[in-house]
Design an enzyme around this catalytic site. Structure first.
Site, mmCIF file in Angstrom:
data_model
loop_
_atom_site.group_PDB
_atom_site.id
_atom_site.type_symbol
_atom_site.label_atom_id
_atom_site.label_comp_id
_atom_site.label_asym_id
_atom_site.label_seq_id
_atom_site.Cartn_x
_atom_site.Cartn_y
_atom_site.Cartn_z
ATOM 1 N N CYS A 98 0.815 -1.224 0.000
ATOM 2 C CA CYS A 98 0.000 0.000 0.000
ATOM 3 C C CYS A 98 0.845 1.269 0.000
ATOM 4 O O CYS A 98 0.351 2.356 -0.307
ATOM 5 C CB CYS A 98 -0.946 -0.001 1.191
ATOM 6 S SG CYS A 98 -2.047 -1.412 1.183
ATOM 7 N N HIS A 145 -3.488 7.118 3.512
ATOM 8 C CA HIS A 145 -3.844 5.846 2.878
ATOM 9 C C HIS A 145 -5.215 5.433 3.386
ATOM 10 O O HIS A 145 -5.521 5.548 4.575
ATOM 11 C CB HIS A 145 -2.791 4.778 3.220
ATOM 12 C CG HIS A 145 -3.207 3.410 2.805
ATOM 13 N ND1 HIS A 145 -3.711 3.135 1.555
ATOM 14 C CD2 HIS A 145 -3.228 2.221 3.477
ATOM 15 C CE1 HIS A 145 -4.011 1.850 1.472
ATOM 16 N NE2 HIS A 145 -3.731 1.274 2.624
ATOM 17 N N ASN A 173 -10.230 -0.049 0.190
ATOM 18 C CA ASN A 173 -8.768 0.090 0.212
ATOM 19 C C ASN A 173 -8.214 -0.296 -1.155
ATOM 20 O O ASN A 173 -8.258 -1.469 -1.533
ATOM 21 C CB ASN A 173 -8.215 -0.830 1.310
ATOM 22 C CG ASN A 173 -6.701 -0.768 1.440
ATOM 23 O OD1 ASN A 173 -6.014 -0.202 0.596
ATOM 24 N ND2 ASN A 173 -6.174 -1.364 2.494
HETATM 25 O O1 UT7 Z 1 -3.755 -1.312 3.752
HETATM 26 C C1 UT7 Z 1 -2.723 -1.949 4.424
HETATM 27 C C2 UT7 Z 1 -2.899 -1.994 5.870
HETATM 28 N N1 UT7 Z 1 -4.157 -2.564 6.247
HETATM 29 C C3 UT7 Z 1 -4.668 -2.205 7.384
HETATM 30 O O2 UT7 Z 1 -4.115 -1.363 8.021
HETATM 31 C C4 UT7 Z 1 -5.908 -2.909 7.875
HETATM 32 C C5 UT7 Z 1 -5.798 -3.060 9.366
HETATM 33 N N2 UT7 Z 1 -6.862 -3.797 9.994
HETATM 34 C C6 UT7 Z 1 -8.172 -3.451 10.002
HETATM 35 O O3 UT7 Z 1 -8.573 -2.523 9.355
HETATM 36 C C7 UT7 Z 1 -9.103 -4.206 10.904
HETATM 37 O O4 UT7 Z 1 -8.347 -5.004 11.793
HETATM 38 C C8 UT7 Z 1 -10.117 -5.122 10.151
HETATM 39 C C9 UT7 Z 1 -11.159 -4.249 9.436
HETATM 40 C C10 UT7 Z 1 -9.400 -5.968 9.135
HETATM 41 C C11 UT7 Z 1 -10.856 -6.007 11.133
HETATM 42 O O5 UT7 Z 1 -11.485 -5.225 12.120
HETATM 43 P P1 UT7 Z 1 -11.309 -5.600 13.669
HETATM 44 O O6 UT7 Z 1 -12.130 -4.655 14.423
HETATM 45 O O7 UT7 Z 1 -9.830 -5.612 13.935
HETATM 46 O O8 UT7 Z 1 -11.958 -7.009 13.734
HETATM 47 P P2 UT7 Z 1 -11.319 -8.380 14.220
HETATM 48 O O9 UT7 Z 1 -10.347 -8.869 13.192
HETATM 49 O O10 UT7 Z 1 -10.839 -8.224 15.628
HETATM 50 O O11 UT7 Z 1 -12.590 -9.305 14.220
HETATM 51 C C12 UT7 Z 1 -13.659 -9.077 15.142
HETATM 52 C C13 UT7 Z 1 -14.750 -10.094 14.825
HETATM 53 C C14 UT7 Z 1 -14.235 -11.517 14.700
HETATM 54 O O12 UT7 Z 1 -15.206 -12.391 15.240
HETATM 55 P P3 UT7 Z 1 -15.007 -13.023 16.690
HETATM 56 O O13 UT7 Z 1 -13.724 -13.790 16.633
HETATM 57 O O14 UT7 Z 1 -14.941 -11.844 17.627
HETATM 58 O O15 UT7 Z 1 -16.220 -13.876 16.859
HETATM 59 C C15 UT7 Z 1 -14.178 -11.736 13.208
HETATM 60 O O16 UT7 Z 1 -14.307 -13.077 12.831
HETATM 61 O O17 UT7 Z 1 -15.359 -9.771 13.571
HETATM 62 C C16 UT7 Z 1 -15.374 -10.932 12.736
HETATM 63 N N3 UT7 Z 1 -15.267 -10.509 11.363
HETATM 64 C C17 UT7 Z 1 -16.347 -10.239 10.610
HETATM 65 N N4 UT7 Z 1 -17.656 -10.270 10.868
HETATM 66 C C18 UT7 Z 1 -18.497 -9.920 9.881
HETATM 67 C C19 UT7 Z 1 -14.144 -10.308 10.632
HETATM 68 N N5 UT7 Z 1 -14.473 -9.905 9.393
HETATM 69 C C20 UT7 Z 1 -15.829 -9.857 9.355
HETATM 70 C C21 UT7 Z 1 -16.751 -9.513 8.354
HETATM 71 N N6 UT7 Z 1 -18.070 -9.553 8.653
HETATM 72 N N7 UT7 Z 1 -16.378 -9.120 7.123
#
Ligand code: UT7
Length: 325
Positions: free
Chosen positions: A112, A252, A282
């Site tokens: 990115c 970004h 993104n």
């Molecule tokens: O561009 C390069 C750099 N990229 C970034 O900087 C991205 C960085 N990361 C993020 O933006 C976030 O971490 C994400 C958007 C990818 C994820 O958000 P989060 O708040 O960190 O969620 P998480 O990974 O902690 O997941 C929370 C819950 C999980 O369920 P459990 O384990 O709590 O039951 C996931 O399985 O949300 C669940 N989950 C979803 N639920 C519905 C993950 N993706 C989804 C989804 N829909 N698409």
């Protein structure tokens, strides 16, 4: 010798993939995606549409805005992690498509951060006096490296391209500084495991979708916030500029919550930060030049305005650029 931003351009594919569409593909919801990322929809390149197909019209738009002919371009740098092919470089394909017959062309792979890395490289080439006119492009077709069954990644990304034309000359400085950084110890937090020389293409690799990107979202999020805030501070400090001098920050576009957290860490109002995440998701290396072109064409920033760009991506890579339009 100063370097001016002579023109900007962008190109987005027409096909829109909405959160409602994704609800039919994986166990997700519009509410989760909007609340956790700020994304409502993203653009997806049609079958057979590659990174240089998006990059070329973005480059042509930037050249038209600059009033510069393709033959005058000395250097083309494309930031991409979804190139047309392993080789030749996507930049070479762009060169051929736009008729920049006198340019040297190559890609930079910094995920990115590819556009800011490319901008920094072009800045140094131009300052060195070897070249006068450069095209720096961010172009991505992330839809080609997505596992459409993985809800943790497939809702995040989109396709697109953005470009800027840089011109070296005696005028006022356009690029005030660029700062780029890497930390290869975190490579495993955000990467595409298969398809390279480590895990070569085999039928099993394709069946297991190992060509698709994988990300430890949570840890990436935390490092992204800190790194982008650090890179922003360095740009301001090195130039003796305070945040109140900025017209806008163009970050970004990975996640609206990352943008909010970076603003908070810097003690700035989030409204200073441009965001188009809602419409494009993104777009990796393309996100900053697409956003910059929108800012310029919509008159949100005008000649003389100071803009700070900050980025973060796989590698990890991160950086900033302070520019005056
Ligand atoms: O561009 C390069 C750099 N990229 C970034 O900087 C991205 C960085 N990361 C993020 O933006 C976030 O971490 C994400 C958007 C990818 C994820 O958000 P989060 O708040 O960190 O969620 P998480 O990974 O902690 O997941 C929370 C819950 C999980 O369920 P459990 O384990 O709590 O039951 C996931 O399985 O949300 C669940 N989950 C979803 N639920 C519905 C993950 N993706 C989804 C989804 N829909 N698409």
């Amino acid at each position: 010798m100063n370097i001016q931003i002579a023109g900007t351009g962008r190109h987005l594919p027409e096909d829109v993939l909405t959160n409602a569409d994704l609800e039919k593909m994986v166990a997700t919801s519009n509410q989760w995606i909007v609340e956790r990322t700020g994304i409502h929809e993203r653009r997806i390149a049609g079958k057979g549409v590659c990174a240089s197909d998006l990059a070329a019209p973005a480059a042509q738009q930037a050249l038209a805005a600059a009033g510069i002919k393709p033959e005058e371009v000395d250097l083309i740098i494309v930031g991409t992690s979804t190139p047309d092919m392993y080789f030749p470089s996507t930049a070479c394909f762009v060169q051929a498509k736009i008729g920049a017959v006198n340019a040297v062309a190559f890609d930079v792979l910094a995920a990115c951060s590819g556009f800011i890395y490319g901008l920094s490289m072009a800045e140094n080439f131009l300052k060195g006096g070897k070249f006068k006119t450069a095209l720096v492009i961010g172009a991505e077709v992330y839809s080609s490296i997505i596992n459409w069954e993985d809800r943790t990644t497939c809702v995040l990304f989109g396709d697109g391209a953005g470009a800027v034309v840089l011109r070296a000359g005696e005028g006022t400085p356009g690029i005030l500084s660029t700062h780029i950084f890497s930390d290869g110890t975190k490579a495993g937090d955000l990467y595409t495991p298969g398809g390279g020389s480590v895990n070569r293409f085999t039928p099993e690799l394709v069946t297991m979708k190992k060509y698709a990107l994988t990300m430890k979202g949570n840890s990436t999020f935390k490092v992204a916030v800190k790194s982008m805030a650090d890179a922003a501070r360095i740009a301001l400090e090195k130039n003796g500029v305070s945040a109140s001098d900025l017209k806008m920050v163009v970050p970004h576009q990975a996640n609206q919550r990352i943008i909010s957290a970076v603003a908070k860490q810097l003690g700035l109002d989030e409204s200073l930060f441009y965001s188009n995440l809602e419409r494009y998701g993104n777009t990796a290396a393309a996100s900053i030049p697409i956003a910059l072109d929108e800012v310029v064409r919509e008159g949100k920033a005008v000649k003389g305005d100071l803009i700070l760009m900050v980025t973060f991506g796989g590698g990890f890579t991160w950086g900033s650029a302070l520019i005056r339009l």
